[in-house]
Design a protein around this motif. Sequence first.
Motif, PDB file in Angstrom:
ATOM      1  N   PRO A   9       0.812  -1.221   0.000  1.00  0.00           N
ATOM      2  CA  PRO A   9       0.000   0.000   0.000  1.00  0.00           C
ATOM      3  C   PRO A   9       0.846   1.273   0.000  1.00  0.00           C
ATOM      4  O   PRO A   9       0.543   2.222  -0.685  1.00  0.00           O
ATOM      5  CB  PRO A   9      -0.816  -0.114   1.289  1.00  0.00           C
ATOM      6  N   ASP A  10       1.925   1.276   0.771  1.00  0.00           N
ATOM      7  CA  ASP A  10       2.780   2.453   0.771  1.00  0.00           C
ATOM      8  C   ASP A  10       4.102   2.103   0.103  1.00  0.00           C
ATOM      9  O   ASP A  10       4.841   1.252   0.583  1.00  0.00           O
ATOM     10  CB  ASP A  10       3.019   2.944   2.198  1.00  0.00           C
ATOM     11  N   GLU A  11       4.393   2.731  -0.996  1.00  0.00           N
ATOM     12  CA  GLU A  11       5.625   2.453  -1.727  1.00  0.00           C
ATOM     13  C   GLU A  11       6.583   3.629  -1.659  1.00  0.00           C
ATOM     14  O   GLU A  11       7.471   3.766  -2.488  1.00  0.00           O
ATOM     15  CB  GLU A  11       5.286   2.144  -3.195  1.00  0.00           C
ATOM     16  N   SER A  12       6.378   4.524  -0.691  1.00  0.00           N
ATOM     17  CA  SER A  12       7.181   5.745  -0.723  1.00  0.00           C
ATOM     18  C   SER A  12       8.495   5.604   0.037  1.00  0.00           C
ATOM     19  O   SER A  12       9.356   6.464  -0.058  1.00  0.00           O
ATOM     20  CB  SER A  12       6.370   6.920  -0.186  1.00  0.00           C
ATOM     21  N   LYS A  56      11.714   4.327  -0.286  1.00  0.00           N
ATOM     22  CA  LYS A  56      12.447   3.778  -1.422  1.00  0.00           C
ATOM     23  C   LYS A  56      13.560   2.817  -1.005  1.00  0.00           C
ATOM     24  O   LYS A  56      14.154   2.157  -1.838  1.00  0.00           O
ATOM     25  CB  LYS A  56      13.012   4.909  -2.281  1.00  0.00           C
ATOM     26  N   THR A  76      11.245  -0.524  -0.979  1.00  0.00           N
ATOM     27  CA  THR A  76      10.442  -0.879  -2.132  1.00  0.00           C
ATOM     28  C   THR A  76      11.230  -1.801  -3.077  1.00  0.00           C
ATOM     29  O   THR A  76      12.455  -1.779  -3.093  1.00  0.00           O
ATOM     30  CB  THR A  76       9.974   0.395  -2.853  1.00  0.00           C
TER      31      THR A  76
END
Lengths: 254, 800
Positions: free
Chosen positions: A45-48, A50, A53
Amino acid sequence: MSGNAHSEHAAGKVRYGMVIDLDKCTGCGACAVACQQENNIAFRPDESNKLRTISWLTLYRLENGKDYPEHREAMLPRPCMHCDSPHHAPCTFVCPVNATVRDEHTGIVDHIAVRCIGCRYCMVACPYHARSFNWWDPKWPKTMEAMLSPEVSPRMRGVVEKCTFCHHRLNRARDRARINGEDPDGVEYTPACVEACPTGAITFGNLRDPHSQVAKLAKDPRAFRILEKLHTEPKVYYLSSEQWIHKQSDNDLS
Amino acid sequence: MSLGRRAFLQFVGGAIGGTLLTPIPWKLADDSAIWTQNWSWRPSPERGEITEATGTCLLCPGGCGIQVRLVNGHRAIYVKGNPDHVVNRGGLCPVGAAGLQYLYAPYRVTQPLKQTGKRGDPKGFQPISWDEALKVVAAKLTELRQKGQPHAVACLTGQSRSSTADLWKQFFAAYGSPNLYTMPCHSDSTRLAVALATGQEADLAFHLEKATYVLNFGAPLLEGWASPTRAQRLFSRWQTEQPGVPETEFVHVEPRCSLTASKADRWIACNPGTEAALALGIAHVLIREKLFDAAFVADQVFGFEDWTDAAGAQRKGFKALVLGKYSPQDVASLTGVDAEVIQELARQLARQKNAVVLWGPPTDTPNNLYHDLAFLALNALIGAFSSKAMISLVPPQPWQALPDPAMDMEAFKGQGQKPLGQPASTPKTKVRPNTVHAFFNALANGEEYPIELLFIHEANPAYGLPENALAVQALQKAGTVVSFSSYLDETSAYADLILPNHNAFERLDDVIGLPGAPFAFYAVATPILSPQYDTKATGDVLLSLAKALGGTVAQSLPWKSYQDLLKLRAAQIAQAGSGTLVDATFDPASVAPGAPLKPNFSKASDVWRKLTSGLCWVDAPQALDRYATPSSRLELACQGLLASVSANAGDELFMAHYAPLNPSGDAGELPLLLITHRSLSLAPGYVPNAPFMNKLLPDDLLLQQDVFVEVHPSTGKKLGLRPKAKALLKTPRGEAAVRVRFAPTVPAGVIALPEGLGHTAYDEYVQGKGVNANAMVEVQLDPVTGLGTVWATRAQLRLA
């Protein structure tokens, strides 16, 4: 491994490589989306964050450092460089379990997730930040499991993964060549990112074939590679007519 | 029995040796190796035969050809561009590439739903059968017609380039309501400008394939302009050296350093919203230095010189206006572009044989009418409309439209009603002004007359309409809201009834016309796989509603199914005997306006077979040799405005001029200007950002819940902010928490916010990320057309 160890050809006749024309690249991200769906790359849901990810093909924004209105930006897509440095790529050199190895018949640096013990030495060694670690088990929304490709296994928590130049597509192309009675070595195929690019900015092929488009473009005066000073011999070339972009190629990408 | 040391060792040794001779240890080692790789909770994708299906992407009006890889014919796993397709030739945009994430989205509506609780309560939705749902809607329609209020039915559709849109038109005409709208876009205003200047209802077609010089005033060419993939390919074509073909110079005018600006051969930075002034400044230099196409202007243009209106009053012409008011020095002070640069641009533009001027707001919204007219005028001056034909017109319907609807008294009476909220001053042209904002405004404020039944089709105004709060208010005021959405989006949350449409990959549909392309276009989208859920194509739903209503409505929509209607299209093409069915070998540069292409088909069945196999029908645009204006010329002074602009109006109100609308709010309290922009990796429209695309967003655009606004470092420092600092953004329309990206991409005093974030509906992968730009911007109604324009909003940014 592509299984061509029995090839009659001398090793090193084939070196798959890529040329990305940054003058044509508009940073739209179709390549990275195609890569994700082709390779069953997990998302959360949260890919911020880095650092957490998973990304095989990352888009970096380059800036010329000047003030408005001389400011300019460009996008740089970065797959795995499939380093061709003699004997070892930085990542293959440090892997304690032979999970990541370079196929000397194709030049593709592969990563076999089920062999990986998750030590992440390779991530430290890679100067291009091309590798990602599975911090969690991959989890798809139930309905989206239907769109997983059967050609690439989903990875599991605790292993590293990275771009394979869509190695499974090479295998499929080799199979097709064998069925057609053609030489499977050096067969042409197209990775997902190349296929998706709307501007035709990415060219892929055999760098050792002097007649291939990719070999010609790699010798273009606009061509450069990232961090050449490290002598990692990347097989991904970039083209740009902007000097400020060339100048950034020797910086680190963080 | 005693066991000595020796015997013990012998026994242990024997046991080890014996075990090693059995397969047990090898079997265990093998099993454990397999077991460590056996992660049962990790999905194992089903294997099987892999096939490929061909279709057309329906996620935007761009008309790209797609090929989808299927496993066992029922599991779609990969979308790629169709390499043989005329529009995209293999490439795709990220939204198209991520398309399957909409097909398999958890937020799809799986069956018809009925709101049983309060409107807007997500838990109140209960399943309802299709029969029952259609009965409810048909009963409501019949009742309103019997009460003599057919105009109390309204529809907003987001799919303006499909036969479904024509079905809506047909349905509303026969039923008797003038309240049919499409989601606002730039062509709303250009169509009006074109109708006033040329007297025709048509879209502008730019012959960009043969352009040698493109001067672009703000159109987001690389951020999703017109047909996004086609625009990308055009840009690539300009970047490719071709032997014998002169290189195309691409000059871009925009206040913000967008990717298009960065990638252009030259970027001219101007003050926000002043692009039209710059165009008029360039026109001034062209006229003053006699660099314009004098022959064309003398022969075919009206209103360049002074003119006399129908009442006999003397009026100033375009020449006098531009020479009087838009000298390079005047324009330089408005736009911030040096006077020398303006002169240089004008001379460059005049030198080029195949030059064309493009324009458009960065976020596909209607433009100020006078500004659209300014860019049209500049194109007229450089001769883009002349026989060089860098611009031509493509009518929205390439062939005979649907048969005229049968209309009874009720229908005539209803159709004769004024569209809700439409200002009386809208220009009387062939084009119906798409006054969505005025409609929602009147509905939300309970003005004029109520709307008892509101259809929302393939649109998400509660999120995607600039000033989306207005749409939410209006939805709450409407009597009954029926949504046809495939997804539980912000708008369908307010519906009383959801009649889910098939998803873009599941339905048979078509694409009529390609935005901005210099040819007429028609493509059929065949379903890639069978519907996953209990959904129905909206076209078919409409047909069955018409049937249930009976009478003239049923007569006007006589087709048994939506497929029959599309087959009728194929028959119309076969009958018209013009145009060609093409694949990727077609070169748009080879098309000349007014020279219809020779057909390569004969029978309707032949056309249908080829269209469904991925070929597209194309034809040449009209030649612009006749103008249907009062003067029978291209009108720089639009006499069509005489009917709607007051007779004693100033002369410039008939012509292109720089007419910025002042943003509201106190400049002291809100000292900054907020502009919004798009990017191809942020879906701004009916579909939200797919998880695949969220991965592409850099962490200085979205960090956890926070979106970053771009601020010039000097402005940021003055406000006491630091890079990445949390801040509060305030505009006359709302307040939101953001973070700050120090970037010299905008001038001092301007902040930039991306579109496409800030969803509140859908699932955890989409919602709660950033701020909805539509909730922050201010919409200003164009005083002439009544269309809702967006250009800049006063704003304040302070440390949170």
